[in-house]
Write a protein that holds these residues in place. Structure first.
Motif, PDB file in Angstrom:
ATOM      1  N   PHE A 210       0.910  -1.180   0.010  1.00  0.00           N
ATOM      2  CA  PHE A 210       0.042   0.005   0.052  1.00  0.00           C
ATOM      3  C   PHE A 210       0.986   1.344   0.047  1.00  0.00           C
ATOM      4  O   PHE A 210       0.832   2.132  -0.790  1.00  0.00           O
ATOM      5  N   LEU A 211       1.715   1.292   0.908  1.00  0.00           N
ATOM      6  CA  LEU A 211       2.354   2.816   1.177  1.00  0.00           C
ATOM      7  C   LEU A 211       3.534   2.764   0.050  1.00  0.00           C
ATOM      8  O   LEU A 211       3.627   4.079  -0.698  1.00  0.00           O
ATOM      9  N   ALA A 212       4.319   1.717  -0.319  1.00  0.00           N
ATOM     10  CA  ALA A 212       5.303   1.588  -1.262  1.00  0.00           C
ATOM     11  C   ALA A 212       4.695   2.246  -2.512  1.00  0.00           C
ATOM     12  O   ALA A 212       5.142   3.094  -3.268  1.00  0.00           O
ATOM     13  N   PRO A 213       3.834   1.460  -2.955  1.00  0.00           N
ATOM     14  CA  PRO A 213       3.370   1.777  -4.538  1.00  0.00           C
ATOM     15  C   PRO A 213       2.731   3.179  -4.656  1.00  0.00           C
ATOM     16  O   PRO A 213       2.948   3.817  -5.509  1.00  0.00           O
ATOM     17  N   ILE A 214       2.013   3.564  -3.444  1.00  0.00           N
ATOM     18  CA  ILE A 214       1.310   4.994  -3.585  1.00  0.00           C
ATOM     19  C   ILE A 214       2.429   6.044  -3.528  1.00  0.00           C
ATOM     20  O   ILE A 214       2.567   6.669  -4.387  1.00  0.00           O
ATOM     21  N   SER A 215       3.373   5.768  -2.905  1.00  0.00           N
ATOM     22  CA  SER A 215       4.547   6.806  -2.645  1.00  0.00           C
ATOM     23  C   SER A 215       5.165   6.844  -3.544  1.00  0.00           C
ATOM     24  O   SER A 215       5.604   8.074  -4.368  1.00  0.00           O
ATOM     25  N   SER A 216       5.716   5.628  -4.415  1.00  0.00           N
ATOM     26  CA  SER A 216       6.284   5.676  -5.761  1.00  0.00           C
ATOM     27  C   SER A 216       5.714   6.571  -6.813  1.00  0.00           C
ATOM     28  O   SER A 216       6.040   7.061  -7.755  1.00  0.00           O
ATOM     29  N   PHE A 217       4.465   6.158  -6.815  1.00  0.00           N
ATOM     30  CA  PHE A 217       3.549   6.853  -7.789  1.00  0.00           C
ATOM     31  C   PHE A 217       3.399   8.350  -7.504  1.00  0.00           C
ATOM     32  O   PHE A 217       3.539   9.149  -8.602  1.00  0.00           O
ATOM     33  N   LEU A 218       3.077   8.859  -6.327  1.00  0.00           N
ATOM     34  CA  LEU A 218       2.972  10.032  -6.073  1.00  0.00           C
ATOM     35  C   LEU A 218       4.555  10.940  -6.312  1.00  0.00           C
ATOM     36  O   LEU A 218       4.408  12.054  -6.807  1.00  0.00           O
ATOM     37  N   VAL A 219       5.478  10.270  -6.134  1.00  0.00           N
ATOM     38  CA  VAL A 219       6.909  10.879  -6.306  1.00  0.00           C
ATOM     39  C   VAL A 219       7.047  11.349  -7.877  1.00  0.00           C
ATOM     40  O   VAL A 219       7.360  12.400  -7.930  1.00  0.00           O
ATOM     41  N   ARG A 220       6.022  10.838  -8.703  1.00  0.00           N
ATOM     42  CA  ARG A 220       6.262  11.122 -10.309  1.00  0.00           C
ATOM     43  C   ARG A 220       5.828  12.433 -10.196  1.00  0.00           C
ATOM     44  O   ARG A 220       6.170  13.167 -11.523  1.00  0.00           O
ATOM     45  N   ALA A 221       5.041  12.816  -9.505  1.00  0.00           N
ATOM     46  CA  ALA A 221       4.281  14.437  -9.697  1.00  0.00           C
ATOM     47  C   ALA A 221       5.465  15.361  -9.712  1.00  0.00           C
ATOM     48  O   ALA A 221       5.738  16.519 -10.415  1.00  0.00           O
ATOM     49  N   VAL A 222       6.659  14.999  -9.048  1.00  0.00           N
ATOM     50  CA  VAL A 222       7.798  16.124  -8.842  1.00  0.00           C
ATOM     51  C   VAL A 222       9.049  15.733  -9.145  1.00  0.00           C
ATOM     52  O   VAL A 222      10.021  16.346  -9.646  1.00  0.00           O
ATOM     53  N   TYR A 223       9.166  14.348  -9.486  1.00  0.00           N
ATOM     54  CA  TYR A 223      10.288  13.821 -10.057  1.00  0.00           C
ATOM     55  C   TYR A 223      10.122  13.329 -11.392  1.00  0.00           C
ATOM     56  O   TYR A 223       9.649  12.423 -11.705  1.00  0.00           O
TER      57      TYR A 223
ATOM     58  N   PRO B  82      12.874  12.340 -14.445  1.00  0.00           N
ATOM     59  CA  PRO B  82      14.165  12.455 -14.932  1.00  0.00           C
ATOM     60  C   PRO B  82      14.374  12.165 -16.306  1.00  0.00           C
ATOM     61  O   PRO B  82      15.394  11.774 -16.914  1.00  0.00           O
ATOM     62  N   LEU B  83      13.060  11.699 -17.291  1.00  0.00           N
ATOM     63  CA  LEU B  83      13.341  11.279 -18.522  1.00  0.00           C
ATOM     64  C   LEU B  83      14.081  12.031 -19.554  1.00  0.00           C
ATOM     65  O   LEU B  83      15.194  11.596 -20.078  1.00  0.00           O
ATOM     66  N   ILE B  84      13.943  13.281 -19.668  1.00  0.00           N
ATOM     67  CA  ILE B  84      14.892  14.092 -20.284  1.00  0.00           C
ATOM     68  C   ILE B  84      16.380  14.333 -19.841  1.00  0.00           C
ATOM     69  O   ILE B  84      17.173  14.354 -20.748  1.00  0.00           O
ATOM     70  N   ALA B  85      16.258  14.515 -18.624  1.00  0.00           N
ATOM     71  CA  ALA B  85      17.729  14.499 -17.985  1.00  0.00           C
ATOM     72  C   ALA B  85      18.532  13.384 -18.471  1.00  0.00           C
ATOM     73  O   ALA B  85      19.863  13.567 -18.608  1.00  0.00           O
TER      74      ALA B  85
ATOM     75  N   LYS C 209      15.102  22.568 -22.280  1.00  0.00           N
ATOM     76  CA  LYS C 209      15.793  23.056 -20.984  1.00  0.00           C
ATOM     77  C   LYS C 209      15.138  22.824 -19.769  1.00  0.00           C
ATOM     78  O   LYS C 209      15.453  22.478 -18.697  1.00  0.00           O
ATOM     79  N   ASN C 210      13.858  23.244 -19.830  1.00  0.00           N
ATOM     80  CA  ASN C 210      12.832  23.296 -18.781  1.00  0.00           C
ATOM     81  C   ASN C 210      12.620  21.771 -18.511  1.00  0.00           C
ATOM     82  O   ASN C 210      12.521  21.385 -17.294  1.00  0.00           O
ATOM     83  N   ALA C 211      12.459  21.022 -19.256  1.00  0.00           N
ATOM     84  CA  ALA C 211      12.163  19.472 -18.921  1.00  0.00           C
ATOM     85  C   ALA C 211      13.274  18.901 -18.867  1.00  0.00           C
ATOM     86  O   ALA C 211      13.104  17.689 -18.198  1.00  0.00           O
ATOM     87  N   GLY C 212      14.604  19.120 -18.656  1.00  0.00           N
ATOM     88  CA  GLY C 212      15.831  18.454 -18.384  1.00  0.00           C
ATOM     89  C   GLY C 212      16.065  18.481 -16.935  1.00  0.00           C
ATOM     90  O   GLY C 212      16.939  17.981 -16.282  1.00  0.00           O
ATOM     91  N   SER C 213      15.250  19.166 -16.293  1.00  0.00           N
ATOM     92  CA  SER C 213      15.304  19.557 -14.607  1.00  0.00           C
ATOM     93  C   SER C 213      14.814  18.005 -14.305  1.00  0.00           C
ATOM     94  O   SER C 213      13.382  17.764 -14.506  1.00  0.00           O
ATOM     95  N   ARG C 214      15.367  17.374 -13.376  1.00  0.00           N
ATOM     96  CA  ARG C 214      15.019  16.011 -12.695  1.00  0.00           C
ATOM     97  C   ARG C 214      13.783  16.325 -11.884  1.00  0.00           C
ATOM     98  O   ARG C 214      12.995  15.610 -11.589  1.00  0.00           O
ATOM     99  N   PHE C 215      13.918  17.478 -10.919  1.00  0.00           N
ATOM    100  CA  PHE C 215      12.732  17.639 -10.156  1.00  0.00           C
ATOM    101  C   PHE C 215      12.112  19.159 -10.452  1.00  0.00           C
ATOM    102  O   PHE C 215      12.646  20.087 -11.015  1.00  0.00           O
ATOM    103  N   THR C 216      10.857  18.932 -10.847  1.00  0.00           N
ATOM    104  CA  THR C 216       9.921  20.049 -11.310  1.00  0.00           C
ATOM    105  C   THR C 216       8.571  20.157 -10.791  1.00  0.00           C
ATOM    106  O   THR C 216       8.133  19.274  -9.992  1.00  0.00           O
TER     107      THR C 216
END
Length: 435
Positions: A66-79, A81-84, A179-186
């Motif tokens: 429960f916690l691990a899958p939800i946390s890993s999914f929510l992290v995608r909102a700010v992390y 790294p694809l373009i970087a 350039k803007n998409a190249g930031s890992r955290f956004t």
């Protein structure tokens, strides 16, 4: 005077002695209390350890499922790294470049060309183009066309080659997107989730009016949740009161009827409501047969907001009845009899004595209905139609159709913050009432 002073000093010594004795006694009591508490904690330590070991497997299970899958999914909102990861050298070369300087230098184009080839060999060029296309329409096809010119040999300067193939490579806006998409955290996904956008000068402003969809859906979802909560609570209170006041045998039958829908498939229940509420359904046929409406005036009860509210209220009704009934069952009937014996009107006794005691159950049931209804997905998708689409449907769209999981995670964070905020307010209100 000297004798009085002598007596006074002697009395002072006696008072001081008594004070020191009282302080010593208090200190001894405090020390004894501390020792007893420490001994009690030490004696309870094995019991607490056994209790922890009993719940440890459940805690580990919840953490991994429960916690691990939800946390890993929510992290995608700010992390993101694809373009970087795809264009690390290009992003580094663009760090010292500003859009006001015009087209980037040759070093940027050379690094971009080399990394386009690497991305193609890795098989991630499609994902990269799709990611850039979220920020600006047309970037995916532009990257694909740029890939077609990277195999040229004998090229010493790649800037004229890219610009000659497509003039968009000369635009600073194109490279600003990379350039803007190249930031890992956004924060771009979270801003988009609330219809905001970060401009080139770094300021944050509302998106154009024709692109403001998420806030509108959020407000609509909250209003639908409020309507379902209100209707289900108004219907659940008299039903719970009737069950609480019924005889044991009648209460069992009534509770069985309330719980009956839990034993039926969700899809079957929704299809049953579609049969009842559709244009040629049971309800409209009955209204036409009884002359309430004409044949040409059949009501639109389904595939709209009304259908979402009606079916949602039906689904939430048992979840509101149960907590209200559980509280009503614990209220002694003698309270009402005592109030009426003291001269209160039966309605006044009910409103001022009985009803306040049911508020914890009402609060629990109403909050459950509201929180679950704003997270609905199946019901609005099947009976809501275009006007009954809710926030959860747009999250599902980005998960399943557009595959924009980062935006779906950002939207999930927004609704999660709303739910936690409402729960905090309700919890504080109930705590203040108890105080």
């Amino acid at each position: 005077m000297s004798q009085a002073n002598r007596y006074g000093s002697a009395g002072g010594r006696r008072i001081a002695g008594v004070s020191w004795a009282m302080w010593g006694a208090d200190n001894m009591r405090t020390t004894s209390s501390t020792l007893l508490k420490a001994a009690h904690r030490k004696a309870q330590r094995p019991e607490r350890l056994r209790g922890f070991l009993l719940i440890a497997p459940l805690a580990v299970f919840l953490a991994f499922t429960f916690l691990a899958p939800i946390s890993s999914f929510l992290v995608r909102a700010v992390y993101d790294p694809l373009i970087a990861d795809a264009f690390p050298n290009t992003v580094d070369a663009l760090k010292s470049w500003k859009p006001s300087e015009g087209t980037p230098p040759e070093a940027v184009f050379r690094a971009f060309r080399d990394e386009l080839l690497i991305t193609r060999d890795r098989g991630t060029i499609g994902a990269v183009g799709q990611r850039l296309n979220r920020d600006a329409a047309g970037m995916r096809s532009l990257v694909q066309r740029g890939l077609s010119i990277t195999d040229q040999t004998g090229v010493t300067e790649w800037k004229p080659v890219f610009v000659g193939a497509n003039e968009q490579w000369a635009l600073p806006e194109t490279w600003s997107i990379i350039k803007n998409a190249g930031s890992r955290f956004t924060l771009s996904h979270l801003l988009q989730a609330v219809d905001l956008v970060k401009t080139e000068d770094g300021s944050i402003e509302l998106r154009p009016e024709d692109q403001r969809v998420n806030n509108y859906l959020l407000v609509r979802t909250l209003l639908v949740g409020l309507a379902i909560m209100t209707l289900s609570t108004l219907l659940a209170f008299p039903i719970a009161l009737a069950i609480a006041r019924a005889s044991p045998s009648a209460a069992r039958w009534m509770m069985t009827i309330v719980l009956l829908q839990f034993w039926t498939s969700v899809l079957a229940r929704i299809v049953s409501w579609i049969v009842l509420l559709q244009n040629r359904g049971v309800v409209n046929d009955l209204l036409v047969a009884t002359g309430v409406i004409a044949e040409q005036q059949r009501l639109a009860l389904i595939y709209n907001m009304l259908g979402t509210i009606l079916v949602g209220t039906y689904a939430m009704l048992p979840l509101v009845i149960l907590p209200i009934y559980s509280v009503m069952k614990l209220i002694p009937p003698s309270y009402l009899r005592a109030a009426t014996s003291l001269g209160a009107h039966p309605f006044e006794a009910f409103w001022r004595v009985y009803f306040p005691l049911t508020l914890p159950g009402i609060g629990a049931g109403a909050s459950t209905a509201f929180i679950l209804s704003i997270g609905y997905f199946v019901t609005p998708a099947l009976v809501g139609g275009q006007s009954g689409t809710l926030y959860s449907n747009i999250i599902a769209y980005h998960m399943q159709t557009s595959l924009n999981w980062a935006l779906a995670a950002a939207l999930s964070i927004v609704i999660l913050v709303v739910v936690i905020s409402l729960y905090t307010v309700l919890n504080r209100y109930m705590r203040d009432r108890k105080a």
